[in-house]
Design an enzyme around this catalytic site. Structure first.
Site, PDB file in Angstrom:
ATOM      1  N   ASP A  84       0.802  -1.103  -0.064  1.00 42.08           N
ATOM      2  CA  ASP A  84      -0.118  -0.276  -0.025  1.00 42.08           C
ATOM      3  C   ASP A  84       0.775   1.392  -0.006  1.00 42.08           C
ATOM      4  OD1 ASP A  84       0.704  -0.670   2.745  1.00 42.08           O
ATOM      5  OD2 ASP A  84      -0.568   1.054   3.300  1.00 42.08           O
ATOM      6  N   GLU A 148       1.166  -1.852   5.891  1.00 45.23           N
ATOM      7  CA  GLU A 148       1.943  -2.081   6.840  1.00 45.23           C
ATOM      8  C   GLU A 148       1.855  -2.060   8.462  1.00 45.23           C
ATOM      9  OE1 GLU A 148       4.338   1.884   7.122  1.00 45.23           O
ATOM     10  OE2 GLU A 148       2.983   2.451   5.719  1.00 45.23           O
TER      11      GLU A 148
END
Length: 149
Positions: A84, A148
Protein backbone atom coordinates in the site's frame (compact mmCIF):
# COMPACT_ATOMS: atom_id res chain seq x y z
CA UNK A 1 32.65 -15.94 -7.79
CA UNK A 2 29.28 -16.86 -9.25
CA UNK A 3 27.76 -13.45 -8.62
CA UNK A 4 30.81 -11.76 -10.08
CA UNK A 5 30.12 -13.44 -13.42
CA UNK A 6 26.53 -12.18 -13.62
CA UNK A 7 25.56 -9.58 -16.21
CA UNK A 8 25.03 -6.70 -13.77
CA UNK A 9 24.24 -4.18 -16.49
CA UNK A 10 21.23 -6.24 -17.59
CA UNK A 11 20.28 -6.97 -13.98
CA UNK A 12 20.26 -3.21 -13.29
CA UNK A 13 18.07 -2.63 -16.36
CA UNK A 14 15.68 -5.42 -15.32
CA UNK A 15 15.48 -4.02 -11.79
CA UNK A 16 14.74 -0.53 -13.05
CA UNK A 17 12.11 -1.84 -15.47
CA UNK A 18 10.36 -3.75 -12.67
CA UNK A 19 10.59 -0.70 -10.41
CA UNK A 20 9.01 1.64 -12.96
CA UNK A 21 6.32 -0.93 -13.77
CA UNK A 22 5.51 -1.33 -10.08
CA UNK A 23 5.31 2.45 -9.61
CA UNK A 24 2.66 2.54 -12.34
CA UNK A 25 0.35 0.34 -10.27
CA UNK A 26 -2.02 2.37 -8.10
CA UNK A 27 -2.05 0.61 -4.74
CA UNK A 28 -3.49 3.53 -2.77
CA UNK A 29 -4.93 2.79 0.65
CA UNK A 30 -7.64 3.77 1.20
CA UNK A 31 -9.45 2.22 -0.54
CA UNK A 32 -7.00 -0.68 -0.37
CA UNK A 33 -6.52 -2.07 -3.84
CA UNK A 34 -3.22 -3.80 -3.14
CA UNK A 35 -4.31 -6.90 -5.07
CA UNK A 36 -2.92 -5.25 -8.22
CA UNK A 37 0.55 -5.14 -6.65
CA UNK A 38 0.27 -8.70 -5.34
CA UNK A 39 -0.67 -9.91 -8.82
CA UNK A 40 2.34 -8.05 -10.26
CA UNK A 41 4.65 -10.10 -8.04
CA UNK A 42 2.67 -13.32 -8.55
CA UNK A 43 3.15 -13.09 -12.33
CA UNK A 44 6.91 -12.63 -11.95
CA UNK A 45 7.27 -15.49 -9.47
CA UNK A 46 5.29 -17.80 -11.74
CA UNK A 47 7.47 -16.86 -14.73
CA UNK A 48 10.59 -17.59 -12.65
CA UNK A 49 9.22 -20.86 -11.17
CA UNK A 50 9.35 -19.58 -7.61
CA UNK A 51 6.51 -21.02 -5.50
CA UNK A 52 4.18 -18.31 -4.25
CA UNK A 53 0.76 -17.95 -2.70
CA UNK A 54 -1.59 -14.99 -3.00
CA UNK A 55 -4.02 -14.23 -0.18
CA UNK A 56 -6.85 -11.76 -0.28
CA UNK A 57 -7.75 -10.90 3.33
CA UNK A 58 -10.62 -8.69 2.17
CA UNK A 59 -11.83 -7.71 -1.30
CA UNK A 60 -8.91 -5.99 -3.04
CA UNK A 61 -6.53 -6.44 -0.09
CA UNK A 62 -3.87 -8.66 -1.66
CA UNK A 63 -0.86 -10.22 0.03
CA UNK A 64 1.77 -12.40 -1.61
CA UNK A 65 4.24 -14.83 -0.12
CA UNK A 66 7.01 -16.63 -2.01
CA UNK A 67 9.59 -19.12 -0.81
CA UNK A 68 12.96 -20.45 -1.84
CA UNK A 69 13.87 -23.53 0.15
CA UNK A 70 17.13 -23.61 2.03
CA UNK A 71 19.41 -26.40 3.13
CA UNK A 72 18.63 -26.38 6.85
CA UNK A 73 15.83 -26.05 9.35
CA UNK A 74 17.27 -22.81 10.73
CA UNK A 75 14.89 -19.91 11.16
CA UNK A 76 14.09 -18.40 7.75
CA UNK A 77 15.13 -15.07 6.35
CA UNK A 78 12.04 -12.99 5.61
CA UNK A 79 12.16 -10.18 3.06
CA UNK A 80 9.17 -8.11 4.17
CA UNK A 81 7.56 -5.12 2.48
CA UNK A 82 4.13 -3.55 2.14
CA UNK A 83 2.22 -2.90 -1.06
CA UNK A 84 0.00 0.00 0.00
CA UNK A 85 0.84 3.64 -0.53
CA UNK A 86 -0.72 6.75 0.95
CA UNK A 87 -3.17 8.86 -1.09
CA UNK A 88 -1.81 11.31 -3.63
CA UNK A 89 -2.33 15.08 -3.70
CA UNK A 90 -1.91 15.45 -7.47
CA UNK A 91 -1.58 19.25 -7.27
CA UNK A 92 1.78 18.79 -5.56
CA UNK A 93 3.21 16.62 -8.34
CA UNK A 94 5.10 17.88 -11.39
CA UNK A 95 4.74 14.44 -13.03
CA UNK A 96 1.99 11.82 -13.10
CA UNK A 97 2.28 10.10 -9.67
CA UNK A 98 1.57 6.73 -11.28
CA UNK A 99 3.66 7.38 -14.37
CA UNK A 100 6.77 5.54 -13.26
CA UNK A 101 9.10 7.86 -15.13
CA UNK A 102 12.75 8.87 -15.05
CA UNK A 103 13.20 12.65 -15.04
CA UNK A 104 16.55 14.40 -14.63
CA UNK A 105 18.11 11.11 -13.56
CA UNK A 106 15.56 10.38 -10.81
CA UNK A 107 12.70 7.87 -10.70
CA UNK A 108 9.34 9.49 -9.99
CA UNK A 109 6.17 7.85 -8.78
CA UNK A 110 4.15 7.36 -5.63
CA UNK A 111 5.95 4.82 -3.49
CA UNK A 112 9.50 5.40 -4.73
CA UNK A 113 10.75 5.71 -1.14
CA UNK A 114 7.99 3.97 0.80
CA UNK A 115 8.34 1.21 -0.05
CA UNK A 116 8.11 0.07 -3.63
CA UNK A 117 11.86 0.58 -3.94
CA UNK A 118 12.59 -1.99 -1.24
CA UNK A 119 10.00 -4.41 -2.59
CA UNK A 120 11.70 -4.52 -5.98
CA UNK A 121 15.14 -4.93 -4.39
CA UNK A 122 13.77 -7.87 -2.39
CA UNK A 123 12.14 -9.29 -5.53
CA UNK A 124 15.50 -9.17 -7.30
CA UNK A 125 17.18 -10.94 -4.37
CA UNK A 126 14.69 -13.78 -4.81
CA UNK A 127 15.22 -13.89 -8.58
CA UNK A 128 19.02 -13.85 -8.33
CA UNK A 129 19.07 -16.61 -5.72
CA UNK A 130 16.82 -18.74 -7.91
CA UNK A 131 18.74 -18.05 -11.12
CA UNK A 132 22.12 -18.69 -9.50
CA UNK A 133 21.17 -22.24 -8.59
CA UNK A 134 22.57 -21.72 -5.11
CA UNK A 135 20.56 -23.30 -2.33
CA UNK A 136 20.62 -20.87 0.61
CA UNK A 137 21.54 -22.03 4.09
CA UNK A 138 17.98 -21.37 5.27
CA UNK A 139 14.58 -20.78 3.68
CA UNK A 140 14.14 -17.33 2.16
CA UNK A 141 10.66 -15.85 2.13
CA UNK A 142 9.35 -12.84 0.25
CA UNK A 143 6.31 -11.29 1.93
CA UNK A 144 4.49 -8.34 0.41
CA UNK A 145 1.56 -7.39 2.60
CA UNK A 146 -1.45 -5.24 1.84
CA UNK A 147 -0.84 -2.82 4.68
CA UNK A 148 2.16 -2.01 6.84
CA UNK A 149 0.04 -2.03 9.95
Amino acid sequence: MLFRSMDWENIFKETLDYFLDYLRIDTTNPPGNEIKGALFFKDIFEKENIPSVLYETAPGRGNIFAKIEGESNEKPLILLNHIDIVPVDREKWDVEPFGGVIKDGYAYGRGTQDMKNMAVIQLMVMLLIKRSGIKPGRDVYFAATADEE
